[in-house]
Structures are given as structure tokens and as C-alpha cells.
Enzyme design. Structure first.
Site, PDB file in Angstrom:
ATOM      1  N   ASP A   1      39.528  36.432  42.237  1.00  0.00           N
ATOM      2  CA  ASP A   1      39.187  37.846  42.263  1.00  0.00           C
ATOM      3  C   ASP A   1      39.392  38.325  43.703  1.00  0.00           C
ATOM      4  O   ASP A   1      39.703  37.540  44.611  1.00  0.00           O
ATOM      5  CB  ASP A   1      37.768  38.096  41.744  1.00  0.00           C
TER       6      ASP A   1
ATOM      7  N   GLU B   1      31.341  48.258  38.879  1.00  0.00           N
ATOM      8  CA  GLU B   1      30.900  47.073  39.633  1.00  0.00           C
ATOM      9  C   GLU B   1      29.517  47.290  40.257  1.00  0.00           C
ATOM     10  O   GLU B   1      28.655  47.921  39.667  1.00  0.00           O
ATOM     11  CB  GLU B   1      31.980  46.673  40.642  1.00  0.00           C
TER      12      GLU B   1
END
Ligand code: NOJ
Length: 749
Positions: free
Chosen positions: A291, A505
Site C-alpha cells: 500500500d 480512510e
């Protein structure tokens, strides 16, 4: 440790999908791939293992920059304009193919997580928690198929989707990105999206799917994004892994790593996770992408690695094949720095050339399977037509997801409703109905996607004789109380569209599930006038607690996207008889977390006794699977076949057959979840888990016998004491399966 009756992890989890959903095995890397690996210099190999942002490669200097970094992949679009994206990706790709030594195309990756949410004019489908409420894998496949078409014509080939993380903690800001808290339901939908993204055209996958974030990301112990997760292996193997495995079994050949840590080790540094479990035990043979900036995070966030070189060594040796490193200028974590460090590590012998070759082989094989060596280019002439596809599908899916939470008979609204007051912060807000990841990370900015708001939908659908008035209010401000009161007093019904603004997020982490005071006051003001008040919740999680006490009826609309208006309006007016079912438990507040249908019992102190302290009450506001209809359904005569399952055949499919009757006076569709459980055993069993499901549409009074494919595997567990680490086992003994109130037993011998 081998336990008697244990099933290899890969076989046990593959059995979650029906045989027809299992992708055919991938061929071993072709000669072309091995030839490239043989020919490449170390710099070129390290280039393949680098993902940069497209904006780091200006078109006027494309050849020079691409020759310098030789990136295996680019990410992020350069523009929101689809024609411009197609043009730019072609210019960059042409430079890559024609002006670098070996001409290996880059694979272009983006987050198109609910439609192609990066492009102006593209249809925005409901976010995944709304897709979860449809319990409809075919719809998930269709949406993914359209998404992949818009990607490929604009020259993008790799989707960082779907999320396979289970949605178990609504405090977490990424709750809406996943499908469900239930492993079986989530598995079917993850696999369905993978199938749609990876549909074959000309013998190649149209786009590649990424199953993310491997693994345990959605379980941060304190509910905050990218903080520590603590998971016993039994929970990890039986609950967290199935949706990942389903994605791989359906054909996905890239996995993105969990940005957080698990049991005291950052996932990016865990060889046990990324190699032993992912590859050796689950049988994954694709490529692993990190990521964003997660080697860096090992130092500054997790306090684990000493410096970037050490973090790179740990990550690559753990099993990361490609580093996602769009330069953010953070302390040397740039493509240039990463490549230099990785080359040094190889020269010093800290990373072997075998590991590098393995990573590059995985990357090139993926490129081959998405047809990059045949045609890496966009199709500019098709862009306009393809980008606008899916409007009707968006309406159908959003409509199917609508979940009727409460109803005192106010809904559906009759044709005699003379006037409707539409109010609340999400009544006329394109940004709110889309949520995050929509033409921007944190949601809609200046560019608006195609959308019909709830207000517009209600105005369009209302009978000609009905007056629709609108009084806007804020998410967190309620300054026009008097105006709302007066308008509510003279209306026949109030529709208050409530919920959350967009977020993504960590920016979506919350420590309350209560709606902001402003919205609670709005509802009380309207309801206190005596006018029936209907709440429509537009939110990325179960948001709303005490507000339901004041509502005459309420509908969960999730983050419905482009077609919020028609979907909500059809539900309020009864043109849609709602069939959505909650894919998660709706707790009374954060004090109940984690409150899940598949918790181990008990959920509260002295559950079976008569001296339960009310403070430990765990009865949720709405249980998993809740969803009312305007009609009623009755289940009878359930049969399981076979009734006796030899333990060695535990991966075989079962059929649950049940007779379903529409006992009301309206046509309707319903989802039939089949639950399974076990009353006692060598370890605790979840209260209940989904073991199969289907949908059926019935006319009033109609009865149909429905055969549902089911599996005992969601009840497989790891036997043994508290730190057990064995294979998954479907233990011998008695199990129960249930549809509604009807229960049947099943034995494993
Ligand atoms: C970070 C997110 O965690 C991940 O889900 C996403 O795919 C990447 N950024 C790329 O945008």
C-alpha cells in the site's frame, strides 16, 4: 500441527464458492516472461518493482523520465477528463513501449471502487456496504464489468478493488468500502466483483482486480485506521481470510497489503503473512503490491524499522513484489531512493536475485494476463460512449439495496399525500450521496458526477397532486428551526434525509455512532409537530441511535451514488417493495462494539440468567440481516441434502430447499439467508454464520420452493486450546441450519 479431519486452508476456503465460480488455473509463466526476466538488468528489474504516480511523468519529458526509472506501473489519473486521460495514458505508454530498451508496457493502476469514480461523466454505483445489502452477486459482477470497460478504454488496466476486509467495526473510516461483517456473504461479493473486473476480452482479462488489504486491516483494536490489530489465529483463519481466498479463487492475481500491524508486526514486514500464509497455504501465485508508502510507515508510524533501507529489505523479503511509491517527498521515500536502496541490498546479498526474479516474474505474468503485451493502449474513439454506461444498472442496484429499518405504517406513501416536506443535510447533496472516493479521495469537489438527488427523485416521482417543499439544513448546524417547524406543521409527511458527509480512510474514523446534535434536533423539531416523519439515512456505516425513537419510518440508503433519487423515491412511494437486508449489525452505540452476529457467545454477563446488568446489554438496534418489506414472507418445509456429511467431504456443496410464501397483499422480493451454527463443541462456535443465500420474487399469495446452495465450511474452525494453530476443521457432530424460524439439523460424521 495437523489435526485429524483438518482441511488444507486453500481447499477449505476455496469451497466457499460454487464450482462454477472457481477460475481456471493460470498457466505457468510463458516463455516471453522468462525471456524478459533473463534479459533484464538489475536496474530494469527494480524498475518493474516500482510504482510511480502518473503525475511524476510529465508528457513532455516522458521518454527521459521513463528511461530513468523504468517503472513497472503507474497510478493515479492525470486528469478527470476521460478523453484527456486516454490521450495522456497513450502518450506515456507509447514512450514506454517505443523509447525504453525492452519496451515492456507499464500497468496502469487506479482505485475505481464504485464505478469509475475517477472520471467525469462516469456512473457512480453504490459503495460496497450498499452492494452487501442487495445480497446480489450478479449485480456486483455487472457493475464491475462496466467499471472495467471504462478503465480499459481510458488506458488503465489494474483496479485496486475489491476490498475483502470484513466490516466489523463501524468506528473505522473504511467501513463502507467492504461488503459485510459476514465472511460467506462478503466472499460471494468479492468473487463477483473480481469476475466482473476480469471478464475476458480477446482472450485476456479486461482489467486486473486487487484483493485488499491483506490481512486483518479492518480490525484495529481501537477502531482507528492503520492502528494495531490483534487477532487470534482461529479468528484469522476462519473469519478474516475467507473473502481474500474467494477473490483469489475467482481469479484475482494481485493482492495489496494491510497498512497496519497485526499481532505486533507490520503486515508489510511479515513473511508469515505475505509468503507462508498467502502463497504457501492459500496457494496465491500472483503479485503482491504494497500500500501507499508503507515501507516508510514501518519507520515513522509503526516504530519498527530503523531506516528506509531496512524497511525495504524487510518488505521485499517478506514478499512484497511492487512498491507503491508516488513521491510525496517524505524523507527520501521516492522512486529514486527506493531503487537505489534495493540495488544496494541485492549487491550486499541482503535480498537475493532469486527473490527479485520471482517478483519480476509475478509482475510480468500479471501484465501478460491483462493483455498488455498485445495491446496496452487506450481506445480514445470509444471513450464517450463507454464512460456513460451503467446508469440504469446504478438505479437498479441502489433500489435493491434500500433497507427498510422501521415502519409504523407510514410507508409506503399513498397517492393521497397532499404535501411532503423534504429536509435534512443529504436531501439535495450530491457529495453526501456519493461518499468518499468520488472524483477525489475525500469525495466530490468542484466536478460533479452524474446524479439525481433525493429531493429531485421525490419531486420527479410524486403524484401531480402532491406538493413537494424543500427546507435545507446542515450536517452539523441547525439554524432554521422555526422554518422547519412551520413547514412541517403544514405538511402531510416529512422526509428527513440524514447522515454523514463524505470521507475516506482515516478521515472517517469516528468515536460515536450518534448523529450530530443538529440532525437529532431537526428530527425532534419535525416529529414534535405531530406530522409523521420518515428518516432516510445516507451514511457509510450504521449511523444513528436515539433518532429512531422519533421517526415513524426509516430507510437505510447507504451511499447510493448516481441514482440516490429514484432509488429512495421508489421505496417511499412503494414502487419498490424494499428487499435490502443489513449486511452488518447496527449497534445501539460504540459501547456495544464489537457487536456481531457471529460473535462467540455469550455477548453479555449472565446471558441466560435473570440478573443481567442492563449496562452490559448487547441487543443491537437492528440485527444483522434485518430489513422489512411492505409484505410478509413465511418459510416452511426446509430440507437439507445431504443430511449427513462425511467429514472428508466437508468441502462438498449442500442444498437447502425451503418453501417460501408471500402472505401479504403486495408483490415483493426477499433475500433468504440461511444461517448455520452449532450448540456445543470442542471450542466455542459463533452464534450463527451465513452458510448460503438466495433471492426470490413472489406475487401476493404465491408460494415457491427455492433450492439454495449452501456450505458447511463457514463453520470450520481451528480446534485446540487458546493459541491453537492447526488446519481448519469441520468437526464431527451435530450442526443446525435455519431459515427464518425453521431449523433443521445436519450431522458431520
Ligand atoms: C491507500 C489505500 O489504503 C488503498 O486502499 C489504495 O488502493 C491506495 N491508497 C491507492 O490509492
Amino acid at each position: 500441527m495437523e489435526t485429524s479431519g483438518g482441511i488444507a486452508l486453500a481447499a477449505a476456503l476455496a469451497g466457499y464458492l460454487s464450482e462454477s465460480a472457481v477460475a481456471t488455473a493460470r498457466p505457468t509463466p510463458s516463455d516471453r516472461v522468462t525471456r524478459f526476466v533473463d534479459e533484464m538488468t538489475l536496474e530494469e528489474k527494480v524498475g518493474q518493482m516500482t510504482q510511480m504516480a502518473a503525475y511524476e511523468v510529465p508528457t513532455e519529458r516522458a521518454a527521459e523520465v521513463l528511461r530513468k526509472y523504468k517503472p513497472g506501473s503507474l497510478m493515479y489519473l492525470t486528469s478527470k477528463n476521460p478523453n484527456e486521460v486516454a490521450r495522456t495514458s497513450n502518450e506515456l505508454q507509447k514512450a514506454m513501449v517505443e523509447e525504453t530498451r525492452l519496451g515492456v508496457p507499464f500497468v496502469y493502476g487506479i482505485d475505481s471502487v464504485h464505478g469509475n469514480n475517477n472520471l467525469e461523466g462516469a456512473t457512480i454505483f453504490p459503495h460496497n456496504h450498499g452492494v452487501g445489502a442487495t445480497w446480489n452477486p450478479d449485480a456486483a459482477t455487472e457493475m464491475a464489468s462496466i467499471t472495467s470497460r471504462t478503465m480499459r478504454v481510458t488506458g488503465t488496466h489494474w483496479n485496486f478493488s475489491p476490498v475483502a476486509d470484513l466490516q466489523r467495526d463501524p468506528r473505522w473510516g473504511r467501513f463502507y468500502e467492504g461488503f459485510s461483517e459476514d465472511p460467506f456473504l462478503a466472499s460471494q461479493l468479492v468473487a463477483a466483483k473480481v469476475r466482473g473486473y476480469e471478464e475476458k476480452t480477446n482472450g485476456y482479462k479486461r482489467t486486473g482486480a486487487t484483493v485488499k488489504h491483506f490481512a486483518g486491516y479492518s480490525e484495529p483494536a481501537n477502531g482507528n485506521d492503520r492502528t494495531a490489530a490483534l487477532l487470534p489465529y482461529r479468528t484469522f483463519a476462519s473469519t478474516i481470510l475467507p473473502p481474500f481466498s474467494a477473490g483469489f479463487t475467482a481469479g484475482a492475481e494481485t493482492a495489496m497489503v494491510n497498512s497496519g500491524s497485526l499481532n505486533g508486526v507490520p503486515a508489510h514486514a511479515s513473511k508469515e503473512l505475505l509468503t507462508d500464509i498467502l502463497r504457501d497455504r492459500l496457494g496465491f501465485d500472483g503479485m503482491v503490491v504494497s500500500d501507499w508508502h508503507d515501507f516508510y510507515r514501518m519507520i515513522k508510524v509503526h516504530g519498527y524499522a530503523e531506516n528506509l533501507k531496512e524497511a525495504t529489505r524487510l518488505g521485499i523479503n517478506a514478499g512484497v513484489d511492487m512498491y507503491m511509491v508516488p513521491a510525496a517527498g517524505i524523507e527520501g521515500d521516492t522512486a529514486e531512493g527506493y531503487q537505489r536502496r534495493l540495488i544496494e541490498l541485492v549487491d550486499e546479498g541482503s535480498v537475493t536475485t532469486e527473490r527479485i526474479d520471482e517478483a519480476v516474474t509475478n509482475i510480468l505474468a500479471f501484465k501478460e494476463h491483462v493483455g498488455l503485451f498485445e495491446d496496452p493502449y487506450a481506445a480514445p474513439s470509444e471513450v464517450d460512449e463507454v464512460v456513460s454506461e451503467g446508469r440504469e444498472l446504478a438505479r437498479e442496484v441502489a433500489t435493491e439495496s434500500m433497507t427498510l429499518l422501521t415502519n409504523d405504517g407510514t410507508l409506503p406513501l399513498g397517492s393521497d399525500v397532499g404535501s411532503i416536506l423534504v429536509t435534512g443535510p443529504s436531501a439535495d447533496s450530491v457529495a453526501n450521496q456519493m461518499g468518499g472516493w468520488t472524483l477525489g479521495w475525500q469525495g466530490v469537489g468542484d466536478t460533479k458526477p452524474p446524479a439525481v438527488t433525493v429531493l429531485e427523485g421525490i419531486s420527479d416521482a410524486a403524484p401531480a397532486s402532491t406538493t413537494v417543499t424543500h427546507v435545507p439544513t446542515g450536517l452539523r448546524e441547525f439554524t432554521n428551526e422555526e422554518e422547519v417547524r412551520t413547514a412541517a406543521e403544514s405538511a402531510d409527511v416529512v422526509v428527513a434525509v440524514l447522515g454523514e458527509g463524505p470521507y475516506a480512510e482515516e478521515k472517517g474514523d469516528t468515536d460515536t455512532l450518534e448523529l450530530p446534535t443538529a440532525q437529532r434536533r431537526l428530527v425532534e423539531t419535525a416529529a414534535n409537530t405531530g406530522t409523521p416523519t420518515v428518516g432516510v439515512l445516507v451514511a457509510g456505516r450504521p449511523r444513528g441511535t436515539t433518532v429512531f425513537d422519533h421517526l415513524s419510518a426509516s430507510v437505510m440508503a447507504y451511499l447510493p451514488g448516481t441514482a440516490a433519487g429514484p432509488a429512495v423515491a421508489a421505496t417511499l412511494f412503494g414502487d419498490n417493495n424494499p428487499s435490502g437486508r443489513l449486511p452488518f449489525t447496527w449497534p445501539t452505540g460504540t459501547g456495544q462494539l464489537l457487536n456481531l452476529h457471529n460473535n462467540y457467545p455469550p455477548d453479555q454477563f449472565n446471558e441466560a440468567g435473570d440478573n443481567r446488568p442492563p449496562e452490559s446489554d448487547q441487543t443491537p438496534l437492528f440485527p444483522f440481516g434485518h430489513g422489512l418489506s411492505y409484505t410478509d414472507f413465511e418459510y416452511a418445509d426446509m430440507r437439507i441434502s445431504p443430511k449427513k456429511l462425511p467429514q472428508r467431504a466437508a468441502t462438498d456443496e449442500l442444498t437447502v430447499s425451503v418453501s417460501v410464501r408471500n402472505t401479504g397483499d403486495r408483490a415483493g422480493e426477499t433475500v433468504i439467508p440461511v444461517y448455520g451454527g452449532r450448540d456445543h463443541g470442542q471450542v466455542l462456535y459463533p452464534r450463527k454464520v451465513v452458510v448460503g443465500f438466495d433471492r426470490v420474487a413472489l406475487e401476493p399469495g404465491e408460494t415457491e420452493r427455492v433450492d439454495i446452495r449452501a456450505s458447511i465450511l463457514p463453520l470450520a474452525t481451528v480446534l485446540g486450546d487458546v493459541f491453537a494453530r492447526g488446519e481448519l476443521v469441520v468437526d464431527t457432530g451435530e450442526y443446525w441450519f435455519a431459515v427464518g424460524e425453521v431449523t433443521e439439523s445436519l450431522s458431520v460424521v
